[in-house]
Design a protein around this motif. Structure first.
Motif, mmCIF file in Angstrom:
data_model
loop_
_atom_site.group_PDB
_atom_site.id
_atom_site.type_symbol
_atom_site.label_atom_id
_atom_site.label_comp_id
_atom_site.label_asym_id
_atom_site.label_seq_id
_atom_site.Cartn_x
_atom_site.Cartn_y
_atom_site.Cartn_z
ATOM 1 N N LEU A 93 0.835 -1.204 0.000
ATOM 2 C CA LEU A 93 0.000 0.000 0.000
ATOM 3 C C LEU A 93 0.873 1.257 0.000
ATOM 4 O O LEU A 93 1.751 1.402 0.869
ATOM 5 C CB LEU A 93 -0.918 0.011 1.216
ATOM 6 N N LYS A 94 0.640 2.116 -0.926
ATOM 7 C CA LYS A 94 1.333 3.401 -0.960
ATOM 8 C C LYS A 94 0.277 4.480 -0.741
ATOM 9 O O LYS A 94 -0.583 4.725 -1.587
ATOM 10 C CB LYS A 94 2.044 3.610 -2.297
ATOM 11 N N ILE A 95 0.342 5.124 0.433
ATOM 12 C CA ILE A 95 -0.675 6.104 0.810
ATOM 13 C C ILE A 95 -0.055 7.506 0.740
ATOM 14 O O ILE A 95 0.927 7.797 1.432
ATOM 15 C CB ILE A 95 -1.206 5.831 2.226
ATOM 16 N N ASP A 96 -0.612 8.335 -0.102
ATOM 17 C CA ASP A 96 -0.101 9.707 -0.259
ATOM 18 C C ASP A 96 -1.279 10.676 -0.112
ATOM 19 O O ASP A 96 -1.728 11.304 -1.064
ATOM 20 C CB ASP A 96 0.567 9.862 -1.631
ATOM 21 N N LEU A 97 -1.782 10.752 1.104
ATOM 22 C CA LEU A 97 -2.940 11.607 1.377
ATOM 23 C C LEU A 97 -2.493 12.892 2.054
ATOM 24 O O LEU A 97 -1.851 12.860 3.105
ATOM 25 C CB LEU A 97 -3.942 10.864 2.268
ATOM 26 N N GLU A 98 -2.841 14.002 1.466
ATOM 27 C CA GLU A 98 -2.452 15.293 2.020
ATOM 28 C C GLU A 98 -3.298 15.598 3.255
ATOM 29 O O GLU A 98 -4.383 15.041 3.451
ATOM 30 C CB GLU A 98 -2.633 16.399 0.973
ATOM 31 N N GLU A 99 -2.779 16.497 4.054
ATOM 32 C CA GLU A 99 -3.530 16.928 5.235
ATOM 33 C C GLU A 99 -4.589 17.947 4.775
ATOM 34 O O GLU A 99 -4.485 19.144 4.995
ATOM 35 C CB GLU A 99 -2.572 17.576 6.259
ATOM 36 N N VAL A 100 -5.597 17.394 4.114
ATOM 37 C CA VAL A 100 -6.615 18.275 3.518
ATOM 38 C C VAL A 100 -7.950 18.029 4.197
ATOM 39 O O VAL A 100 -8.360 16.888 4.400
ATOM 40 C CB VAL A 100 -6.757 18.024 2.002
ATOM 41 N N THR A 101 -8.640 19.049 4.569
ATOM 42 C CA THR A 101 -9.984 18.950 5.120
ATOM 43 C C THR A 101 -10.988 19.117 3.991
ATOM 44 O O THR A 101 -10.948 20.100 3.253
ATOM 45 C CB THR A 101 -10.228 20.043 6.179
ATOM 46 N N ILE A 102 -11.876 18.141 3.825
ATOM 47 C CA ILE A 102 -12.924 18.235 2.803
ATOM 48 C C ILE A 102 -14.158 18.822 3.465
ATOM 49 O O ILE A 102 -14.604 18.336 4.511
ATOM 50 C CB ILE A 102 -13.267 16.852 2.215
#
Length: 577
Positions: free
Chosen positions: A455-464
């Protein structure tokens, strides 16, 4: 003039007296040396008197001759002065007319090839005085190449007196290199043998008129060739509340069936009838009274009394002084559009009703099936506690249990779909992507530990903002489960989950190296309900349909790229607000 005459006469008398005195002195001197008779002396004395008398009469006669000559000279002078004044006045009138008409006058002495221009060549065409040529070549060189041949042929035909008059339109070059349209007219001057020796012409700048002609010609083409009906009326409302027609194009005749001669001079009110909208008619009358633009849509009538829907505008037209002079009406037959609108409205009503019926059916089906399904599930639970020896019966009960279980799952899936489709105002909240993924990861921890994907997880610290948390979690869960379920057996599964902000959008990407989907065959069915693309035992064909429904319910979009044997990529885009 009189003083000059007196001076000349006095000079004449003095000269005669001088001559007479000198002559008499000569005679006296001669007689002093020569003895003469007394009688002769007396004669000599009287000759003095005679000479004086002759001189007197001679001077009077000379004075009379001078007086007549002065009188004649005075008359000639007065005539010359009068002619000169007329020439001056004529030249002044010529200059005034040339300025008023902006004419450029030219004078061509043909045999000498001498050319003269008035000041118009400077004022109209911008040439400096020293730049203006003195020959016809200078003139011809400034005629537009496309007009030169035609103009030369007509001019030389006129010079050879094959034609009675010469006038032509051509383009003449200005000092800045641009061209003006001119109207040129020339007149011949001939000698006593009828041979042309001189030509005088006047050039008028008609550029504005020419441009206006071209503009009007284009407008005329538009009016006559357009598919829309065009009607022009006057502004006189003394006889009819809607002014009389003065022009209609061929498209108007095609639309109404009335030829131009049958409607010109009549009011457009003739096209209204029993089913025409009286409110639209009143709106049109008010607009005409107030000289305002008006748009009307109503039922009108053709020559054969056939009804049709017409959409038309009435636009006031003003002249150059800003006064209202005409009304122009652009009309279009919109009967087919009206029929399509009716059909569309009817279709919308039918679809709305069908949708209501289907929803009601879904509610009834799910509710009515729940009770017997619960009973079946309860019976199966009781059978689990009983010992069954008969193998056939045991197999029947096992199959019955599986079918009941599948039926229960199907009903649960249908309920989920109905909830999503029938809930436009879903609950929304601020969520962090990483938190959602952590929840999904915990739920699938057994599958992940079993198959060990990379698993390669590249999730930004973004609030939706404005996202339903359970929907987003369901989307993650379905996509990650699909990646594990449809992995390739000959290589280790790799899954990449990433997010990035592009402009005002949040882009989520799910990429794997699984078995892939044949998009050439299944592109239009990829997000369909109960569509299966692989023979996997756990595949029901509902996951991607739910994913798409949930994404769209939150205002997002989802797309897919896939290739058999290489993997699949899902891209989800949400507005980041």
């Amino acid at each position: 003039m009189k003083n000059n005459s007196n001076k000349i006469t006095l000079t004449y008398v003095l000269i005669l007296l001088f001559v007479a005195v000198v002559g008499h002195k000569f005679v006296i001197s001669f007689s002093a040396n020569t003895p003469i008779e007394e009688t002769t002396k007396i004669v000599l004395k009287y000759s003095y008197i005679k000479d004086l008398v002759l001189i007197l009469f001679s001077s009077l006669f000379f004075k009379y001759i001078l007086y007549n000559n002065d009188k004649k000279n005075k008359s000639i002078f007065e005539k010359l002065q009068e002619t000169n004044n007329e020439i001056i006045e004529s030249n002044e009138r010529y200059d005034i007319v040339a300025k008023a008409t902006s004419d450029t006058i030219w004078d061509w002495k043909i045999e000498e090839d001498s050319f003269l221009w008035n000041k118009g060549i400077q004022g109209v065409f911008g040439y400096a005085k020293e730049d203006v040529g003195k020959t016809s070549k200078w003139w011809f060189d400034r005629i537009h190449p496309e007009d030169s041949l035609k103009m030369s042929v007509k001019l030389y035909s006129f010079l050879e007196q094959k034609t009675e008059k010469w006038q032509d339109e051509y383009r003449f070059q200005c000092a800045d290199g641009s061209y003006k349209y001119v109207f040129d007219r020339g007149f011949l001057v001939k000698d006593k043998d009828g041979k042309p020796i001189r030509m005088i012409g006047a050039i008028q700048d008609v550029t504005k008129q020419k441009e206006e002609e071209q503009r009007l010609r284009l407008l005329e083409t538009v009016i006559t060739q357009t598919k829309d009906a065009v009607m022009i009326t006057d502004i006189d409302t003394s006889e009819n509340v809607i002014p009389n027609i003065i022009f209609v194009n061929s498209a108007f005749t095609d639309m109404t069936g009335y030829p131009a001669e049958e409607v010109i001079g009549k009011s457009p009110a003739m096209f209204f009838g029993p089913k025409s909208d009286i409110m639209e008619f009143d709106k049109l009358k008010t607009a005409i009274q107030e000289y305002k633009e008006c748009f009307v849509e109503t039922i009108s009538y053709k020559k054969n009394k056939e009804e049709f829907w017409v959409n038309f505008s009435m636009i006031p037209v003003t002249n150059k002084d800003g006064e209202h002079s005409h009304w122009i009406s652009i009309q279009r037959d919109v009967t087919e559009e009206k029929e399509r609108d009716k059909e569309r409205e009817q279709l919308i009503r039918e679809l709305t009703q069908n949708n209501k019926d289907l929803k009601q059916f879904s509610y009834i089906t799910s509710h009515n099936l729940r009770a017997p399904l619960s009973n079946l599930t309860g019976l199966l639970n009781l059978l689990d506690d009983m010992t069954i020896e008969d193998p056939e019966l045991k197999e029947i009960i096992s199959g019955f249990s599986k079918s009941t279980h599948l039926l229960n799952e199907t009903i649960n899936d249908l309920v989920k779909v109905v909830i999503i489709k029938d809930n436009p105002s879903i609950e929304k909240e601020k969520v962090l992507i990483k938190e959602i993924f952590e929840n999904v990861f915990n739920q699938l921890s057994f599958l992940i530990s079993l198959h060990k994907p990379i698993l390669k997880i590249d999730l930004e610290e973004v609030t939706i903002l404005n996202i339903n948390k359970s929907y987003l979690e369901s989307i993650f869960l379905n996509l990650l489960t699909n990646s594990i379920k449809y992995r390739a057996e000959n290589r280790q599964l790799r899954v990449t989950i990433s997010s990035k902000v592009v402009d005002d959008n949040l882009v989520l990407t799910f990429k794997d190296n699984g078995i892939g989907i044949d998009l050439h065959r299944n592109k239009d069915k990829i997000f369909g309900l109960y569509q299966r693309f692989h023979n996997h035992p756990d595949s029901k064909g509902l996951g991607l349909y739910l994913v798409k429904s949930q994404v769209e319910a939150m205002g997002g979009t989802i797309t897919v790229e896939s290739e058999i044997g290489k993997g699949t990529t899902f891209t989800i885009i949400f507005k980041n607000n």
